[in-house]
Design a protein around this motif. Sequence first.
Motif, PDB file in Angstrom:
ATOM      1  N   VAL A   1      44.342  36.060  50.971  1.00  0.00           N
ATOM      2  CA  VAL A   1      44.524  34.921  51.674  1.00  0.00           C
ATOM      3  C   VAL A   1      45.986  35.254  52.524  1.00  0.00           C
ATOM      4  N   ASP A   2      47.039  35.897  51.614  1.00  0.00           N
ATOM      5  CA  ASP A   2      48.128  36.219  52.345  1.00  0.00           C
ATOM      6  C   ASP A   2      47.986  36.998  53.261  1.00  0.00           C
ATOM      7  N   LYS A   3      47.200  38.103  53.456  1.00  0.00           N
ATOM      8  CA  LYS A   3      47.032  39.139  54.290  1.00  0.00           C
ATOM      9  C   LYS A   3      46.504  38.222  55.713  1.00  0.00           C
ATOM     10  N   LEU A   4      45.794  37.213  55.530  1.00  0.00           N
ATOM     11  CA  LEU A   4      45.196  36.444  56.584  1.00  0.00           C
ATOM     12  C   LEU A   4      46.302  35.371  57.126  1.00  0.00           C
ATOM     13  N   MET A   5      47.149  35.042  56.142  1.00  0.00           N
ATOM     14  CA  MET A   5      48.261  33.858  56.494  1.00  0.00           C
ATOM     15  C   MET A   5      49.149  34.537  57.266  1.00  0.00           C
ATOM     16  N   GLN A   6      49.394  35.820  57.122  1.00  0.00           N
ATOM     17  CA  GLN A   6      50.445  36.493  57.880  1.00  0.00           C
ATOM     18  C   GLN A   6      50.186  36.628  59.458  1.00  0.00           C
ATOM     19  N   ASN A   7      48.835  36.451  59.900  1.00  0.00           N
ATOM     20  CA  ASN A   7      48.292  36.314  61.179  1.00  0.00           C
ATOM     21  C   ASN A   7      48.289  34.995  61.926  1.00  0.00           C
ATOM     22  N   GLY A   8      48.900  34.194  61.223  1.00  0.00           N
ATOM     23  CA  GLY A   8      48.920  32.532  61.450  1.00  0.00           C
ATOM     24  C   GLY A   8      47.591  32.100  61.191  1.00  0.00           C
TER      25      GLY A   8
ATOM     26  N   ARG B   1      52.338  25.601  39.243  1.00  0.00           N
ATOM     27  CA  ARG B   1      52.870  26.813  39.699  1.00  0.00           C
ATOM     28  C   ARG B   1      52.269  27.476  40.748  1.00  0.00           C
ATOM     29  N   PHE B   2      51.113  27.001  40.946  1.00  0.00           N
ATOM     30  CA  PHE B   2      50.023  27.643  42.041  1.00  0.00           C
ATOM     31  C   PHE B   2      50.883  27.027  43.108  1.00  0.00           C
ATOM     32  N   ARG B   3      51.108  25.671  43.053  1.00  0.00           N
ATOM     33  CA  ARG B   3      51.561  24.967  44.500  1.00  0.00           C
ATOM     34  C   ARG B   3      52.994  25.583  44.803  1.00  0.00           C
ATOM     35  N   GLU B   4      53.906  25.934  43.910  1.00  0.00           N
ATOM     36  CA  GLU B   4      54.985  26.180  43.939  1.00  0.00           C
ATOM     37  C   GLU B   4      54.977  27.815  44.388  1.00  0.00           C
ATOM     38  N   GLU B   5      54.275  28.434  44.012  1.00  0.00           N
ATOM     39  CA  GLU B   5      54.041  29.820  44.511  1.00  0.00           C
ATOM     40  C   GLU B   5      53.684  29.887  46.080  1.00  0.00           C
ATOM     41  N   LEU B   6      52.685  28.955  46.404  1.00  0.00           N
ATOM     42  CA  LEU B   6      52.437  29.081  47.829  1.00  0.00           C
ATOM     43  C   LEU B   6      53.379  28.409  48.667  1.00  0.00           C
ATOM     44  N   ASP B   7      54.093  27.448  48.221  1.00  0.00           N
ATOM     45  CA  ASP B   7      54.974  26.758  49.036  1.00  0.00           C
ATOM     46  C   ASP B   7      56.160  27.827  49.302  1.00  0.00           C
ATOM     47  N   LYS B   8      56.639  28.627  48.529  1.00  0.00           N
ATOM     48  CA  LYS B   8      57.374  29.810  48.556  1.00  0.00           C
ATOM     49  C   LYS B   8      57.267  30.543  49.592  1.00  0.00           C
ATOM     50  N   LYS B   9      55.815  30.764  50.093  1.00  0.00           N
ATOM     51  CA  LYS B   9      55.475  31.840  50.994  1.00  0.00           C
ATOM     52  C   LYS B   9      55.267  31.199  52.104  1.00  0.00           C
ATOM     53  N   TYR B  10      54.843  29.963  52.151  1.00  0.00           N
ATOM     54  CA  TYR B  10      54.273  29.147  53.367  1.00  0.00           C
ATOM     55  C   TYR B  10      54.840  27.838  53.912  1.00  0.00           C
ATOM     56  N   GLY B  11      55.856  27.490  52.951  1.00  0.00           N
ATOM     57  CA  GLY B  11      56.250  26.182  53.252  1.00  0.00           C
ATOM     58  C   GLY B  11      55.688  25.224  52.297  1.00  0.00           C
TER      59      GLY B  11
ATOM     60  N   ILE C   1      34.025  13.005  42.180  1.00  0.00           N
ATOM     61  CA  ILE C   1      34.157  13.492  40.480  1.00  0.00           C
ATOM     62  C   ILE C   1      34.646  14.657  40.116  1.00  0.00           C
ATOM     63  N   PRO C   2      35.912  14.636  39.610  1.00  0.00           N
ATOM     64  CA  PRO C   2      36.731  13.821  39.330  1.00  0.00           C
ATOM     65  C   PRO C   2      37.672  13.545  40.570  1.00  0.00           C
ATOM     66  N   PRO C   3      38.532  12.292  40.928  1.00  0.00           N
ATOM     67  CA  PRO C   3      39.378  12.382  41.919  1.00  0.00           C
ATOM     68  C   PRO C   3      40.228  13.592  42.224  1.00  0.00           C
ATOM     69  N   VAL C   4      40.724  13.785  43.635  1.00  0.00           N
ATOM     70  CA  VAL C   4      41.086  14.967  44.001  1.00  0.00           C
ATOM     71  C   VAL C   4      41.916  14.879  45.162  1.00  0.00           C
ATOM     72  N   TYR C   5      42.967  15.580  45.415  1.00  0.00           N
ATOM     73  CA  TYR C   5      43.995  16.154  46.493  1.00  0.00           C
ATOM     74  C   TYR C   5      43.650  17.193  47.236  1.00  0.00           C
ATOM     75  N   THR C   6      43.542  17.188  48.601  1.00  0.00           N
ATOM     76  CA  THR C   6      43.485  18.304  49.330  1.00  0.00           C
ATOM     77  C   THR C   6      44.819  19.043  49.414  1.00  0.00           C
ATOM     78  N   LEU C   7      45.204  20.308  49.636  1.00  0.00           N
ATOM     79  CA  LEU C   7      46.324  20.958  49.794  1.00  0.00           C
ATOM     80  C   LEU C   7      46.269  21.647  50.913  1.00  0.00           C
ATOM     81  N   THR C   8      47.193  21.645  51.939  1.00  0.00           N
ATOM     82  CA  THR C   8      47.023  22.579  53.246  1.00  0.00           C
ATOM     83  C   THR C   8      48.384  23.333  53.360  1.00  0.00           C
ATOM     84  N   TRP C   9      48.426  24.601  53.699  1.00  0.00           N
ATOM     85  CA  TRP C   9      49.363  25.403  54.069  1.00  0.00           C
ATOM     86  C   TRP C   9      49.074  25.795  55.498  1.00  0.00           C
ATOM     87  N   ARG C  10      50.187  25.959  56.260  1.00  0.00           N
ATOM     88  CA  ARG C  10      49.864  26.715  57.606  1.00  0.00           C
ATOM     89  C   ARG C  10      51.040  27.512  58.023  1.00  0.00           C
ATOM     90  N   THR C  11      50.678  28.852  58.807  1.00  0.00           N
ATOM     91  CA  THR C  11      51.640  29.390  58.995  1.00  0.00           C
ATOM     92  C   THR C  11      51.531  29.668  60.720  1.00  0.00           C
TER      93      THR C  11
END
Length: 192
Positions: free
Chosen positions: A134-141, A160-170, A182-192
Amino acid sequence: MKQHLKFFQGFIKNPLKVGAISPSSTDLALKMIEDIDANRENAVVEIGCGTGAITKYLQDIIPDRESFIGIEIDKDFVKNLEKDYPKLRFICGDACKTTEIIKENNIRKVSYIISGLPFVVLPKEVSNGILSEVDKLMQNGCLFRTFQYAHGYYLPPAVRFREELDKKYGKCERSDLIMKNIPPVYTLTWRT
């Protein structure tokens, strides 16, 4: 109902790879594909397609085979995906080799990564391997979107998962709680 049965059978067969007992709801699927404008120069990679709960809605916004590739490790799921969504391209493969798969399939540029994988419960080496891709692809926007279930959202592995990605991508963009899942859920989005 057929999709739920296939999904549950996949969960029973290999709970660490499937990671849930029910496919994503329509509300979750629609939130996962929000703001996607796919074309050959802005392709979508779906990692962990499962039974196609999100793919079902992606197919309506994908203009051609060159604008999408779905990577799924379960060969039975891939067989069903190919049958159910013949206009899209699916690869039975390891998401730890995503960039290699993209190159082999002549995808020009990936602008969207959609993942239904249960990162929090995957073995650490598998999760790290996929996130490295994922990181390789995120480096290209790129946009990376996944989800976390509400009942596990504040558990240490999810945090921890969110913190690691927040450090890399904001800071991630978190959706409102999607109750019709089922069960209730949040979506999480990072953009570069």
